[in-house]
Structures are given as C-alpha cells and as structure tokens.
Scaffold this motif. Sequence first.
Motif, PDB file in Angstrom:
ATOM      1  N   TRP A  72       0.840  -1.188   0.000  1.00 25.63           N
ATOM      2  CA  TRP A  72       0.000   0.000   0.000  1.00 25.63           C
ATOM      3  C   TRP A  72       0.880   1.244   0.000  1.00 25.63           C
ATOM      4  CZ3 TRP A  72      -4.680  -1.736  -0.807  1.00 25.63           C
ATOM      5  CH2 TRP A  72      -5.129  -2.914  -0.201  1.00 25.63           C
ATOM      6  N   ARG A  73       0.438   2.283  -0.648  1.00 23.32           N
ATOM      7  CA  ARG A  73       1.142   3.559  -0.541  1.00 23.32           C
ATOM      8  C   ARG A  73       1.067   4.059   0.907  1.00 23.32           C
ATOM      9  NH1 ARG A  73      -0.736   9.219  -3.416  1.00 23.32           N
ATOM     10  NH2 ARG A  73       0.237  10.581  -1.891  1.00 23.32           N
ATOM     11  N   ASP A  74      -0.115   3.914   1.493  1.00 24.22           N
ATOM     12  CA  ASP A  74      -0.328   4.325   2.885  1.00 24.22           C
ATOM     13  C   ASP A  74      -1.421   3.423   3.431  1.00 24.22           C
ATOM     14  OD1 ASP A  74      -1.056   5.573   5.301  1.00 24.22           O
ATOM     15  OD2 ASP A  74      -0.626   7.569   4.516  1.00 24.22           O
ATOM     16  N   GLU A  92      -7.138  -8.484  -3.372  1.00 19.95           N
ATOM     17  CA  GLU A  92      -6.468  -9.739  -3.025  1.00 19.95           C
ATOM     18  C   GLU A  92      -5.037  -9.469  -2.579  1.00 19.95           C
ATOM     19  OE1 GLU A  92      -8.763 -12.530  -6.346  1.00 19.95           O
ATOM     20  OE2 GLU A  92      -6.744 -11.762  -6.732  1.00 19.95           O
ATOM     21  N   ILE A  93      -4.590 -10.222  -1.609  1.00 22.63           N
ATOM     22  CA  ILE A  93      -3.201 -10.149  -1.165  1.00 22.63           C
ATOM     23  C   ILE A  93      -2.530 -11.488  -1.429  1.00 22.63           C
ATOM     24  CG2 ILE A  93      -1.662  -9.908   0.823  1.00 22.63           C
ATOM     25  CD1 ILE A  93      -3.539  -7.883   1.981  1.00 22.63           C
ATOM     26  N   VAL A 129       0.709  -6.290   3.940  1.00 21.70           N
ATOM     27  CA  VAL A 129       1.147  -7.019   2.744  1.00 21.70           C
ATOM     28  C   VAL A 129       2.529  -7.586   3.032  1.00 21.70           C
ATOM     29  CG1 VAL A 129       1.691  -6.868   0.288  1.00 21.70           C
ATOM     30  CG2 VAL A 129      -0.170  -5.483   1.238  1.00 21.70           C
ATOM     31  N   PRO A 130       2.715  -8.907   2.980  1.00 21.70           N
ATOM     32  CA  PRO A 130       4.033  -9.500   3.244  1.00 21.70           C
ATOM     33  C   PRO A 130       5.120  -8.900   2.362  1.00 21.70           C
ATOM     34  CG  PRO A 130       2.363 -11.207   3.147  1.00 21.70           C
ATOM     35  CD  PRO A 130       1.701  -9.931   2.707  1.00 21.70           C
ATOM     36  N   ARG A 131       6.339  -8.895   2.849  1.00 23.81           N
ATOM     37  CA  ARG A 131       7.436  -8.219   2.162  1.00 23.81           C
ATOM     38  C   ARG A 131       7.649  -8.742   0.745  1.00 23.81           C
ATOM     39  NH1 ARG A 131      10.955  -4.550   2.997  1.00 23.81           N
ATOM     40  NH2 ARG A 131      12.980  -4.536   2.010  1.00 23.81           N
ATOM     41  N   ARG A 132       7.492 -10.014   0.521  1.00 25.60           N
ATOM     42  CA  ARG A 132       7.641 -10.569  -0.827  1.00 25.60           C
ATOM     43  C   ARG A 132       6.296 -10.724  -1.533  1.00 25.60           C
ATOM     44  NH1 ARG A 132      12.743 -12.337  -1.705  1.00 25.60           N
ATOM     45  NH2 ARG A 132      14.090 -12.626   0.122  1.00 25.60           N
TER      46      ARG A 132
END
Length: 205
Positions: A72-74, A92-93, A129-132
């Motif tokens: 996300w941007r923020d 979706e994530i 959101v997970p780093r990868r």
Amino acid sequence: MMLIEETAPAAEALPVAALREHLRLGSGFEIAQDSAETAALTGFLRAAMAAIEARTGKVLLTRRFRMQLDDWRDRLGQPLPLAPVIAVEAIEIDDGAGTVTQLPVASWRLLPDSQRPMILPTGVILPHVPRRGMVSVVFTAGFGADWASVPADLAQAVLMLAARYYEDRSLDGGRGAMPFGVTSLIERWRQVRILGGRGSREMRR
C-alpha cells in the motif's frame, strides 16, 4: 505499480459516425463507409481516447482494471490512479509463497472522488502485505457504457484528436504533439499526479 486494462470498450460504443461527420465537415469530402475505413476510424478513436485518458486520468467508457502493488502507498488509505471509479470488485493479497487471500468486503470501503478516489479501511489501517507479497485491486471505472455518457468537452476533444490522427496518418511522428484546441478542452479534467498509486516499498527505492 502495474495497471492492467482487463476489458476494452466495445466497438459499437465508439462514435465512428460522429467522427465521419466531423471529418466530412472539416474537409468538405464524403468519408467512405466501407469496412476498411470504419476499422481505420475506430483505430484512430481508440488511439485518441488512450491519449486523452493518459493526460487526464479519466476513463471515458466503462471498463475493468487491475492495479497491482508491492505494498500500500499508505495503510490509512490507498489512492486509485483513475477516475471516476464505479466499484471496487475485489482486493487480493498474495503472500509471495503461493497463497492468495481475498479481503472481506467489510474490511474496506471505496471513497468516490472525481480526481483521486481511494480505498479506505473500515478499521484503523489496511491489512499488512508480506514483504515478498503483492496486493491486487480489481475495479471498474468510467463515465458510462455509451458515448452519450462522456462529458461533452472530453467527447469533443477525442473527436478533434482522432481527426488529427486521421489527417496525419501518412506522416511520420504525426501523433507526437497534442493540438492546442484539444489541450484547452481537457485542461480542467487534468490532475496533478503525485506518487500515483505506487506502493510504499516502491517509493523507498
């Protein structure tokens, strides 16, 4: 950010007859109505629409898009890069390890805006959101499904630009510059794009 157009405007929705009439009035000559000429006019209209939409960030005819972000941007709110947005169909994530989770509709809401619509959390922040991983937002945007729904100044700008493309079709680089009359018509629709829809990790690079 990656923005994917998942559907395209139907050929029947494009103002081919209006463009043919515009060209006839401008040149004084009748424009043929054979299939090859109709296909050419349709192509010029699509190119003109794409140019106007790129300059303004406004979607003229309704269609579906998918925006993909690395984050996300923020987490307090994610701007969408196009307007007007009619609906957000899914978020979706992807955790980057093969698991895709669709966010419950109750966990977010669409804030409509003529310049920069946003996805807001219904709680405190948007989900992690997970780093990868990656987040995908599927949304529908546009003024309407038919040409009558397009604001008059934007519709006229498309006709003028398509006519220029038609007239310059045999010139190399004829599509490089946008005519002054067109830029005047679209000026009030243009938005200042600061960061667009980029994710926060992308901003830090």
